[in-house]
Write a protein that holds these residues in place. Sequence first.
Motif, PDB file in Angstrom:
ATOM      1  N   ASP A 106      48.634  65.499   2.016  1.00 12.91           N
ATOM      2  CA  ASP A 106      49.952  65.608   2.647  1.00 12.91           C
ATOM      3  C   ASP A 106      49.896  65.511   4.161  1.00 12.91           C
ATOM      4  O   ASP A 106      50.926  65.610   4.828  1.00 12.91           O
ATOM      5  CB  ASP A 106      50.617  66.927   2.249  1.00 12.91           C
ATOM      6  CG  ASP A 106      50.893  66.993   0.756  1.00 12.91           C
ATOM      7  OD1 ASP A 106      51.058  65.924   0.134  1.00 12.91           O
ATOM      8  OD2 ASP A 106      50.935  68.114   0.211  1.00 12.91           O
ATOM      9  N   CYS A 107      48.713  65.343   4.726  1.00  6.56           N
ATOM     10  CA  CYS A 107      48.547  65.302   6.178  1.00  6.56           C
ATOM     11  C   CYS A 107      48.255  63.875   6.645  1.00  6.56           C
ATOM     12  O   CYS A 107      47.746  63.046   5.907  1.00  6.56           O
ATOM     13  CB  CYS A 107      47.406  66.210   6.610  1.00  6.56           C
ATOM     14  SG  CYS A 107      47.729  67.952   6.331  1.00  6.56           S
ATOM     15  N   GLN A 108      48.579  63.649   7.916  1.00  5.54           N
ATOM     16  CA  GLN A 108      48.265  62.382   8.552  1.00  5.54           C
ATOM     17  C   GLN A 108      46.946  62.567   9.317  1.00  5.54           C
ATOM     18  O   GLN A 108      46.836  63.453  10.165  1.00  5.54           O
ATOM     19  CB  GLN A 108      49.376  61.991   9.520  1.00  5.54           C
ATOM     20  CG  GLN A 108      49.126  60.722  10.275  1.00  5.54           C
ATOM     21  CD  GLN A 108      50.234  60.450  11.290  1.00  5.54           C
ATOM     22  OE1 GLN A 108      51.174  61.224  11.414  1.00  5.54           O
ATOM     23  NE2 GLN A 108      50.114  59.369  12.006  1.00  5.54           N
ATOM     24  N   VAL A 109      45.939  61.744   9.010  1.00  2.61           N
ATOM     25  CA  VAL A 109      44.625  61.848   9.637  1.00  2.61           C
ATOM     26  C   VAL A 109      44.397  60.608  10.491  1.00  2.61           C
ATOM     27  O   VAL A 109      44.555  59.484  10.015  1.00  2.61           O
ATOM     28  CB  VAL A 109      43.509  61.979   8.579  1.00  2.61           C
ATOM     29  CG1 VAL A 109      42.150  62.074   9.241  1.00  2.61           C
ATOM     30  CG2 VAL A 109      43.765  63.177   7.683  1.00  2.61           C
ATOM     31  N   VAL A 150      44.489  65.768  12.863  1.00  4.69           N
ATOM     32  CA  VAL A 150      45.070  66.016  11.545  1.00  4.69           C
ATOM     33  C   VAL A 150      46.430  66.669  11.761  1.00  4.69           C
ATOM     34  O   VAL A 150      46.526  67.730  12.356  1.00  4.69           O
ATOM     35  CB  VAL A 150      44.164  66.936  10.693  1.00  4.69           C
ATOM     36  CG1 VAL A 150      44.789  67.162   9.328  1.00  4.69           C
ATOM     37  CG2 VAL A 150      42.771  66.345  10.568  1.00  4.69           C
ATOM     38  N   LYS A 151      47.491  65.998  11.285  1.00  2.00           N
ATOM     39  CA  LYS A 151      48.857  66.499  11.440  1.00  2.00           C
ATOM     40  C   LYS A 151      49.481  66.719  10.065  1.00  2.00           C
ATOM     41  O   LYS A 151      49.273  65.932   9.161  1.00  2.00           O
ATOM     42  CB  LYS A 151      49.720  65.494  12.190  1.00  2.00           C
ATOM     43  CG  LYS A 151      49.277  65.196  13.578  1.00  2.00           C
ATOM     44  CD  LYS A 151      50.198  64.155  14.200  1.00  2.00           C
ATOM     45  CE  LYS A 151      49.700  63.721  15.552  1.00  2.00           C
ATOM     46  NZ  LYS A 151      50.551  62.643  16.109  1.00  2.00           N
ATOM     47  N   LEU A 189      38.687  63.653   4.665  1.00  2.00           N
ATOM     48  CA  LEU A 189      39.821  64.489   5.067  1.00  2.00           C
ATOM     49  C   LEU A 189      41.121  64.030   4.403  1.00  2.00           C
ATOM     50  O   LEU A 189      41.950  64.855   4.018  1.00  2.00           O
ATOM     51  CB  LEU A 189      39.974  64.488   6.593  1.00  2.00           C
ATOM     52  CG  LEU A 189      38.918  65.272   7.354  1.00  2.00           C
ATOM     53  CD1 LEU A 189      39.036  64.994   8.856  1.00  2.00           C
ATOM     54  CD2 LEU A 189      39.052  66.761   7.083  1.00  2.00           C
ATOM     55  N   VAL A 190      41.297  62.726   4.281  1.00  2.00           N
ATOM     56  CA  VAL A 190      42.498  62.195   3.619  1.00  2.00           C
ATOM     57  C   VAL A 190      42.540  62.636   2.161  1.00  2.00           C
ATOM     58  O   VAL A 190      43.596  63.018   1.652  1.00  2.00           O
ATOM     59  CB  VAL A 190      42.542  60.654   3.741  1.00  2.00           C
ATOM     60  CG1 VAL A 190      43.579  60.057   2.812  1.00  2.00           C
ATOM     61  CG2 VAL A 190      42.826  60.247   5.181  1.00  2.00           C
ATOM     62  N   LYS A 191      41.387  62.618   1.501  1.00  2.00           N
ATOM     63  CA  LYS A 191      41.334  63.053   0.103  1.00  2.00           C
ATOM     64  C   LYS A 191      41.572  64.553  -0.022  1.00  2.00           C
ATOM     65  O   LYS A 191      42.221  65.010  -0.960  1.00  2.00           O
ATOM     66  CB  LYS A 191      39.980  62.701  -0.510  1.00  2.00           C
ATOM     67  CG  LYS A 191      39.796  61.230  -0.758  1.00  2.00           C
ATOM     68  CD  LYS A 191      38.433  60.950  -1.346  1.00  2.00           C
ATOM     69  CE  LYS A 191      38.195  59.457  -1.465  1.00  2.00           C
ATOM     70  NZ  LYS A 191      36.838  59.163  -1.959  1.00  2.00           N
ATOM     71  N   GLU A 192      41.031  65.330   0.904  1.00  2.00           N
ATOM     72  CA  GLU A 192      41.147  66.789   0.853  1.00  2.00           C
ATOM     73  C   GLU A 192      42.550  67.266   1.225  1.00  2.00           C
ATOM     74  O   GLU A 192      43.041  68.258   0.690  1.00  2.00           O
ATOM     75  CB  GLU A 192      40.116  67.422   1.788  1.00  2.00           C
ATOM     76  CG  GLU A 192      39.997  68.915   1.671  1.00  2.00           C
ATOM     77  CD  GLU A 192      39.401  69.368   0.340  1.00  2.00           C
ATOM     78  OE1 GLU A 192      39.732  70.503  -0.080  1.00  2.00           O
ATOM     79  OE2 GLU A 192      38.625  68.615  -0.267  1.00  2.00           O
TER      80      GLU A 192
END
Length: 47
Positions: A24-27, A45-46, A18-21
């Motif tokens: 720009d989001c905080q996971v 996910v924010k 999810l971090v790679k995808e």
Amino acid sequence: MGQIKTFNDFVFSVKNALVKEFPDCQVEIIPVTKNNGVHLQGVNVKP
């Protein structure tokens, strides 16, 4: 991706994907305790 041996390996693999995808989001992986005492892992996910 390497072989997943434990549930924690799976959780961190999902988080890393999810971090790679969504760079720009905080996971976050958050522990959740349900009303009946069951402990689960949640993914937050924010933007």
